[in-house]
Design a protein around this motif. Structure first.
Motif, PDB file in Angstrom:
ATOM      1  N   LYS A  55       0.836  -1.201   0.000  1.00 16.05           N
ATOM      2  CA  LYS A  55       0.000   0.000   0.000  1.00 16.05           C
ATOM      3  C   LYS A  55       0.871   1.251   0.000  1.00 16.05           C
ATOM      4  CE  LYS A  55      -4.288  -1.622   2.174  1.00 16.05           C
ATOM      5  NZ  LYS A  55      -5.241  -1.039   1.221  1.00 16.05           N
ATOM      6  N   ILE A  56       1.938   1.220   0.796  1.00 21.10           N
ATOM      7  CA  ILE A  56       2.826   2.386   0.890  1.00 21.10           C
ATOM      8  C   ILE A  56       3.556   2.621  -0.432  1.00 21.10           C
ATOM      9  CG2 ILE A  56       4.879   3.317   2.021  1.00 21.10           C
ATOM     10  CD1 ILE A  56       4.052   1.758   4.527  1.00 21.10           C
ATOM     11  N   PHE A  57       4.173   1.572  -0.958  1.00 19.66           N
ATOM     12  CA  PHE A  57       5.055   1.728  -2.117  1.00 19.66           C
ATOM     13  C   PHE A  57       4.327   1.609  -3.455  1.00 19.66           C
ATOM     14  CE2 PHE A  57       7.879   0.225   1.315  1.00 19.66           C
ATOM     15  CZ  PHE A  57       8.747   1.307   1.346  1.00 19.66           C
ATOM     16  N   GLY A  58       3.042   1.216  -3.430  1.00 22.55           N
ATOM     17  CA  GLY A  58       2.315   1.072  -4.689  1.00 22.55           C
ATOM     18  C   GLY A  58       1.655   2.344  -5.171  1.00 22.55           C
ATOM     19  N   GLY A  59       1.599   3.378  -4.314  1.00 19.56           N
ATOM     20  CA  GLY A  59       0.911   4.614  -4.697  1.00 19.56           C
ATOM     21  C   GLY A  59       1.419   5.253  -5.976  1.00 19.56           C
ATOM     22  N   PRO A  60       2.735   5.456  -6.128  1.00 16.97           N
ATOM     23  CA  PRO A  60       3.226   6.059  -7.379  1.00 16.97           C
ATOM     24  C   PRO A  60       2.881   5.244  -8.618  1.00 16.97           C
ATOM     25  CG  PRO A  60       4.909   6.174  -5.679  1.00 16.97           C
ATOM     26  CD  PRO A  60       3.809   5.315  -5.128  1.00 16.97           C
ATOM     27  N   ILE A  61       2.829   3.930  -8.479  1.00 17.08           N
ATOM     28  CA  ILE A  61       2.472   3.086  -9.625  1.00 17.08           C
ATOM     29  C   ILE A  61       1.030   3.340 -10.038  1.00 17.08           C
ATOM     30  CG2 ILE A  61       2.233   0.695 -10.417  1.00 17.08           C
ATOM     31  CD1 ILE A  61       4.488  -0.033  -8.470  1.00 17.08           C
ATOM     32  N   TYR A 210      10.662   7.638  -9.333  1.00 19.27           N
ATOM     33  CA  TYR A 210       9.739   6.946  -8.425  1.00 19.27           C
ATOM     34  C   TYR A 210       9.863   7.462  -6.997  1.00 19.27           C
ATOM     35  CZ  TYR A 210       7.889   3.173  -5.530  1.00 19.27           C
ATOM     36  OH  TYR A 210       7.197   2.464  -4.582  1.00 19.27           O
ATOM     37  N   ARG A 211      11.105   7.601  -6.504  1.00 18.52           N
ATOM     38  CA  ARG A 211      11.299   8.050  -5.118  1.00 18.52           C
ATOM     39  C   ARG A 211      10.747   9.454  -4.904  1.00 18.52           C
ATOM     40  NH1 ARG A 211      17.361   7.080  -3.182  1.00 18.52           N
ATOM     41  NH2 ARG A 211      16.436   8.094  -1.357  1.00 18.52           N
ATOM     42  N   ALA A 212      10.888  10.292  -5.908  1.00 14.70           N
ATOM     43  CA  ALA A 212      10.360  11.653  -5.800  1.00 14.70           C
ATOM     44  C   ALA A 212       8.840  11.639  -5.760  1.00 14.70           C
ATOM     45  CB  ALA A 212      10.852  12.510  -6.960  1.00 14.70           C
ATOM     46  N   GLN A 213       8.220  10.766  -6.550  1.00 11.54           N
ATOM     47  CA  GLN A 213       6.761  10.650  -6.523  1.00 11.54           C
ATOM     48  C   GLN A 213       6.284  10.150  -5.164  1.00 11.54           C
ATOM     49  OE1 GLN A 213       5.850   8.168 -10.036  1.00 11.54           O
ATOM     50  NE2 GLN A 213       4.784   9.964 -10.824  1.00 11.54           N
ATOM     51  N   LEU A 214       6.984   9.158  -4.618  1.00  6.39           N
ATOM     52  CA  LEU A 214       6.611   8.628  -3.315  1.00  6.39           C
ATOM     53  C   LEU A 214       6.730   9.711  -2.241  1.00  6.39           C
ATOM     54  CD1 LEU A 214       5.772   5.886  -2.051  1.00  6.39           C
ATOM     55  CD2 LEU A 214       8.184   5.538  -1.501  1.00  6.39           C
ATOM     56  N   ALA A 215       7.823  10.468  -2.292  1.00  6.93           N
ATOM     57  CA  ALA A 215       8.034  11.534  -1.316  1.00  6.93           C
ATOM     58  C   ALA A 215       6.990  12.636  -1.460  1.00  6.93           C
ATOM     59  CB  ALA A 215       9.435  12.116  -1.472  1.00  6.93           C
ATOM     60  N   ARG A 342     -10.066  16.622  -0.654  1.00 13.39           N
ATOM     61  CA  ARG A 342      -8.856  17.346  -0.262  1.00 13.39           C
ATOM     62  C   ARG A 342      -7.608  16.910  -1.032  1.00 13.39           C
ATOM     63  NH1 ARG A 342      -9.787  20.158   4.628  1.00 13.39           N
ATOM     64  NH2 ARG A 342      -7.554  20.466   4.919  1.00 13.39           N
ATOM     65  N   ILE A 343      -7.656  15.765  -1.703  1.00 16.39           N
ATOM     66  CA  ILE A 343      -6.460  15.242  -2.366  1.00 16.39           C
ATOM     67  C   ILE A 343      -6.531  15.526  -3.866  1.00 16.39           C
ATOM     68  CG2 ILE A 343      -5.043  13.211  -2.796  1.00 16.39           C
ATOM     69  CD1 ILE A 343      -6.348  11.921  -0.340  1.00 16.39           C
ATOM     70  N   PRO A 344      -5.549  16.216  -4.445  1.00 17.19           N
ATOM     71  CA  PRO A 344      -5.550  16.472  -5.889  1.00 17.19           C
ATOM     72  C   PRO A 344      -5.451  15.167  -6.678  1.00 17.19           C
ATOM     73  CG  PRO A 344      -3.964  17.893  -4.750  1.00 17.19           C
ATOM     74  CD  PRO A 344      -4.419  16.857  -3.765  1.00 17.19           C
ATOM     75  N   ALA A 345      -5.995  15.205  -7.885  1.00 20.63           N
ATOM     76  CA  ALA A 345      -6.067  13.987  -8.698  1.00 20.63           C
ATOM     77  C   ALA A 345      -4.695  13.399  -8.991  1.00 20.63           C
ATOM     78  CB  ALA A 345      -6.800  14.283 -10.003  1.00 20.63           C
ATOM     79  N   HIS A 346      -3.677  14.263  -9.209  1.00 19.38           N
ATOM     80  CA  HIS A 346      -2.386  13.746  -9.669  1.00 19.38           C
ATOM     81  C   HIS A 346      -1.591  13.061  -8.561  1.00 19.38           C
ATOM     82  CE1 HIS A 346      -1.460  17.697  -8.037  1.00 19.38           C
ATOM     83  NE2 HIS A 346      -0.177  17.386  -8.010  1.00 19.38           N
ATOM     84  N   VAL A 347      -2.002  13.192  -7.287  1.00 17.78           N
ATOM     85  CA  VAL A 347      -1.325  12.469  -6.195  1.00 17.78           C
ATOM     86  C   VAL A 347      -2.302  11.565  -5.449  1.00 17.78           C
ATOM     87  CG1 VAL A 347       0.511  14.164  -5.843  1.00 17.78           C
ATOM     88  CG2 VAL A 347      -1.659  14.412  -4.610  1.00 17.78           C
ATOM     89  N   LEU A 348      -3.484  11.373  -6.012  1.00 17.47           N
ATOM     90  CA  LEU A 348      -4.529  10.644  -5.296  1.00 17.47           C
ATOM     91  C   LEU A 348      -4.098   9.227  -4.935  1.00 17.47           C
ATOM     92  CD1 LEU A 348      -7.440  10.658  -4.238  1.00 17.47           C
ATOM     93  CD2 LEU A 348      -8.175   9.842  -6.485  1.00 17.47           C
TER      94      LEU A 348
END
Length: 420
Positions: A55-61, A210-215, A342-348
């Motif tokens: 769940k944590i690391f799959g968000g950017p994917i 990927y790391r930047a997206q996760l951060a 509250r969460i923008p679409a591009h980081v949802l």
């Protein structure tokens, strides 16, 4: 166009019923084949740990590929992995380490799969033209109903066809859910994030690492005190709820009521919770969120611990569970709507995955908490302590004015620029 919303709900129903079946069928299968309660206990650990991590690391994917594709792919993968368990068992190749590896892989697929399905809600709401509370309320209704039906179906299937065939049915539910989702949501378009600024020179755009997206997802969650507060609150209430359901209630049932009564109480709570979710789906967008949140958590929280702790008559316990279950049905639609607004679409995908990981992160410790409290202080003290802790955690918004922001609906255009 409401077909994608209804198709998504149907797929969720099928998948959730199958998941609830496997929650009983897998440990039962291990007990039947090994006779070891300790090995049965390892099943939950090996499933939950990769589930939370994925769940944590799959968000950017999810944000890169799109939630629909990730949800369908994870369900198809789950169908294959879960289906291998009975197949290898019949072939005489299912050694226990292999079973643990398959369970871990199933958990790793379920984590991003669940988060991806949740991340589809803004697209579904836009396509159907309904309030967000309507979609989250219907999803909560489906979840509660599936929990009730899945638990009942698991017991019947194991008794009628055995745990091995029940696992086959679980695998089939993943495949059917993926098919329904693929067919009914084919017309959805991916939500667009903020428009990129014009480049200073004609250079090919580089994809964000990927790391930047996760951060980026974590930094957004950390800066939003409401979302972060929800994440911590749900993590702690899930921890207490698991201690209550996996240890405190079974111990009380063993001492005073019997397994049939425990089953009826859980079914009562889930059934009335589904009713509450259905009402929330119809009326949620017209209700004030802050007082509804406080009232519903006050009703569904501490009373169910205290009536058990102080030996209330059984009919009183059933009434409290029915009222508490109804109140609980209003909570998830409210919290879900707040998150999606509250969460923008591009980081949802990233932020929802992190919130979900928070929610599940402490659950493996719930049984340990409940067992330790009962062993050290006795059942009554454990129930009272957990009830008070639940009250403190859920009523914290009374003294934190930040929570009153849940009444506000942020401007979508402003949300898109939060990360700039």
């Amino acid at each position: 166009m409401k077909l994608p919303l209804y198709g998504w709900l149907a797929a969720e129903t099928i998948s959730l019923v199958g998941t609830r079946i496997s929650m009983l069928a897998l440990p039962w299968f291990v007990l039947e084949t090994t006779g070891s309660p300790a090995k049965a206990g390892l099943i939950a650990l090996f499933e939950m740990t990769p589930l939370v991590l994925s769940k944590i690391f799959g968000g950017p994917i999810i944000d890169r590929i799109g939630p629909r594709r990730v949800a369908i792919a994870c369900d198809l993968g789950s169908a294959v992995v879960v289906g291998l368990i009975p197949l290898l068992y019949v072939a005489g190749l299912l050694h226990f380490p292999i079973l643990l590896a398959l369970v871990a892989l199933a958990g790793a697929l379920r984590g991003p799969g669940d988060s991806a399905k949740s991340s589809m809600i803004p697209q579904l709401v836009e396509a159907a033209g309904v309030p967000t509370e309507r979609a989250t309320g219907l999803h909560s209704f489906v979840e509660r109903t599936a929990s009730m039906l899945g638990a009942a179906a698991a017991g019947l299937l194991i008794g009628l066809v055995g745990a091995t065939d029940a696992i086959i049915i679980d695998a089939a539910s993943f495949a059917l859910g993926a098919l329904v989702l693929a067919v009914t949501t084919a017309g959805l378009t991916r939500a667009r994030g903020p428009e990129p600024e014009e480049p200073a020179a004609e250079l090919p755009a580089r994809p964000t690492p990927y790391r930047a997206q996760l951060a980026e997802g974590w930094h957004f969650l950390r800066r939003d005190r409401v979302l972060l507060g929800i994440a911590f609150m749900v993590a702690l209430t899930n921890l207490i709820d698991l201690a209550w359901s996996s240890v405190l209630m079974p111990v009380w049932g063993q001492q005073h009521a019997g397994p049939e009564t425990i089953g009826l109480l859980f079914a009562t709570f889930s059934g009335f919770s589904a009713v509450g979710s259905a009402v929330a789906a119809a009326l949620g967008d017209r209700m004030r969120r802050y007082p509804t949140y406080l009232a519903c958590f006050l009703i569904t929280g501490i009373p169910r611990f205290l009536v058990i702790a102080f030996g209330a008559p059984l009919w009183v316990v059933f009434v409290v569970f029915a009222i508490g279950g109804t109140s609980s049905g209003f909570i998830n639609p409210i919290l879900g709507a707040i998150q999606f607004e509250r969460i923008p679409a591009h980081v949802l995908g990233r932020v929802m995955s992190l919130i979900s990981a928070f929610a599940w992160g402490l659950m493996p410790l719930g049984g340990l908490l409940g067992g330790s409290l009962v062993s050290a202080f006795g059942l009554t003290t454990a129930l009272v302590a957990c009830g008070i802790a639940y009250f403190v955690v859920t009523m914290f918004p009374v003294i934190d004015p930040t929570w009153k922001q849940i009444e506000r609906r942020p401007d979508p255009a402003a949300r898109e620029h939060v990360l700039r």
